[in-house]
Scaffold this motif. Sequence first.
Motif, PDB file in Angstrom:
ATOM      1  N   UNK A 175      66.624  60.124 -53.066  1.00  0.00           N
ATOM      2  CA  UNK A 175      65.577  59.831 -52.059  1.00  0.00           C
ATOM      3  C   UNK A 175      64.150  60.357 -52.981  1.00  0.00           C
ATOM      4  N   UNK A 176      64.336  61.508 -53.430  1.00  0.00           N
ATOM      5  CA  UNK A 176      63.131  62.090 -54.358  1.00  0.00           C
ATOM      6  C   UNK A 176      62.813  61.168 -55.272  1.00  0.00           C
ATOM      7  N   UNK A 177      64.080  60.935 -56.211  1.00  0.00           N
ATOM      8  CA  UNK A 177      63.824  60.215 -57.517  1.00  0.00           C
ATOM      9  C   UNK A 177      63.474  58.748 -57.194  1.00  0.00           C
ATOM     10  N   UNK A 178      63.793  58.049 -56.146  1.00  0.00           N
ATOM     11  CA  UNK A 178      63.348  56.857 -55.960  1.00  0.00           C
ATOM     12  C   UNK A 178      61.811  56.855 -55.681  1.00  0.00           C
ATOM     13  N   UNK A 219      67.049  51.929 -56.422  1.00  0.00           N
ATOM     14  CA  UNK A 219      66.927  51.093 -55.205  1.00  0.00           C
ATOM     15  C   UNK A 219      68.464  50.764 -54.700  1.00  0.00           C
ATOM     16  N   UNK A 220      69.251  50.450 -55.728  1.00  0.00           N
ATOM     17  CA  UNK A 220      70.543  49.966 -55.256  1.00  0.00           C
ATOM     18  C   UNK A 220      71.483  51.053 -54.536  1.00  0.00           C
ATOM     19  N   UNK A 221      71.096  52.472 -55.032  1.00  0.00           N
ATOM     20  CA  UNK A 221      71.831  53.566 -54.446  1.00  0.00           C
ATOM     21  C   UNK A 221      71.082  54.012 -53.361  1.00  0.00           C
ATOM     22  N   UNK A 267      70.486  56.073 -47.764  1.00  0.00           N
ATOM     23  CA  UNK A 267      69.354  56.492 -46.858  1.00  0.00           C
ATOM     24  C   UNK A 267      69.392  55.517 -45.659  1.00  0.00           C
ATOM     25  N   UNK A 268      69.629  54.426 -45.797  1.00  0.00           N
ATOM     26  CA  UNK A 268      69.483  53.536 -44.585  1.00  0.00           C
ATOM     27  C   UNK A 268      71.018  53.310 -44.005  1.00  0.00           C
ATOM     28  N   UNK A 269      72.008  53.319 -44.895  1.00  0.00           N
ATOM     29  CA  UNK A 269      73.348  53.106 -44.537  1.00  0.00           C
ATOM     30  C   UNK A 269      73.428  51.539 -44.296  1.00  0.00           C
ATOM     31  N   UNK A 305      76.716  49.689 -44.195  1.00  0.00           N
ATOM     32  CA  UNK A 305      77.691  50.092 -45.253  1.00  0.00           C
ATOM     33  C   UNK A 305      78.777  50.697 -44.385  1.00  0.00           C
ATOM     34  N   UNK A 306      79.927  50.200 -44.888  1.00  0.00           N
ATOM     35  CA  UNK A 306      81.317  50.519 -44.010  1.00  0.00           C
ATOM     36  C   UNK A 306      81.552  51.945 -44.453  1.00  0.00           C
ATOM     37  N   UNK A 307      82.441  52.646 -43.794  1.00  0.00           N
ATOM     38  CA  UNK A 307      82.877  53.767 -43.804  1.00  0.00           C
ATOM     39  C   UNK A 307      84.305  54.107 -44.420  1.00  0.00           C
ATOM     40  N   UNK A 308      84.718  52.995 -45.018  1.00  0.00           N
ATOM     41  CA  UNK A 308      86.143  53.150 -45.535  1.00  0.00           C
ATOM     42  C   UNK A 308      86.275  53.879 -47.001  1.00  0.00           C
ATOM     43  N   UNK A 309      85.146  54.663 -47.381  1.00  0.00           N
ATOM     44  CA  UNK A 309      85.202  55.677 -48.319  1.00  0.00           C
ATOM     45  C   UNK A 309      84.019  56.627 -47.754  1.00  0.00           C
ATOM     46  N   UNK A 310      84.269  57.703 -48.472  1.00  0.00           N
ATOM     47  CA  UNK A 310      83.128  58.788 -48.197  1.00  0.00           C
ATOM     48  C   UNK A 310      81.893  58.360 -48.699  1.00  0.00           C
TER      49      UNK A 310
END
Length: 184
Positions: A76-79, A108-110, A115-117, A126-131
């Motif tokens: 968040x800060x770096x962006x 922005x891609x990450x 941040x917004x899921x 963003x799904x929750x099928x991985x941490x």
Amino acid sequence: MKYLERFDNCLINPTEAESLDRDPISAFSFYLSGRVAALSKLAAEIVEDLDAGYNAGAIDGAKIAHAETLMWLWILGAYEVVRTMHQAKQCFSQSVAADLGKLKKQLAKVRMPAAKMEKAGSQAPVTSNRSPSGWDVSRKDILVNDPEDSINVSARALFAEFDRVLCGIKRADILSSHDESYET
């Protein structure tokens, strides 16, 4: 991180020119330079947690989870730092402005999934099928992008690119200050 190394050999009473040579970003914005230093300290702490979390064949999940939490804040800060600099790209040389634009896209891609899921560029969750971060044990790293993205983004690689771009800025690359970007 490398940005902090600029301050290791501090002069006792540096001239303004010596200060700007050591920390060219402060010619753009003294305030933003402090934010870059804070992000570099945070990145160093994340790397320490990753190194300790994957140490000696035993995994310390608490250390890695702490690194992941701090990574969320770092993203968040770096962006925001890079976005601010890129928004004022007329203040930088063409090569630095181009590097800032590329770095902004990477961040922005990450940022969107973190941040917004949401998936970048859409209002899909963003799904929750991985941490939130995938663990890359072999590289002592975490993956910080959308879990369903086919190309993984490494935290360590993001730190390296952030350092490359920001440490590559020389005094001659700063054409005007952030304040002056609002005057045109």
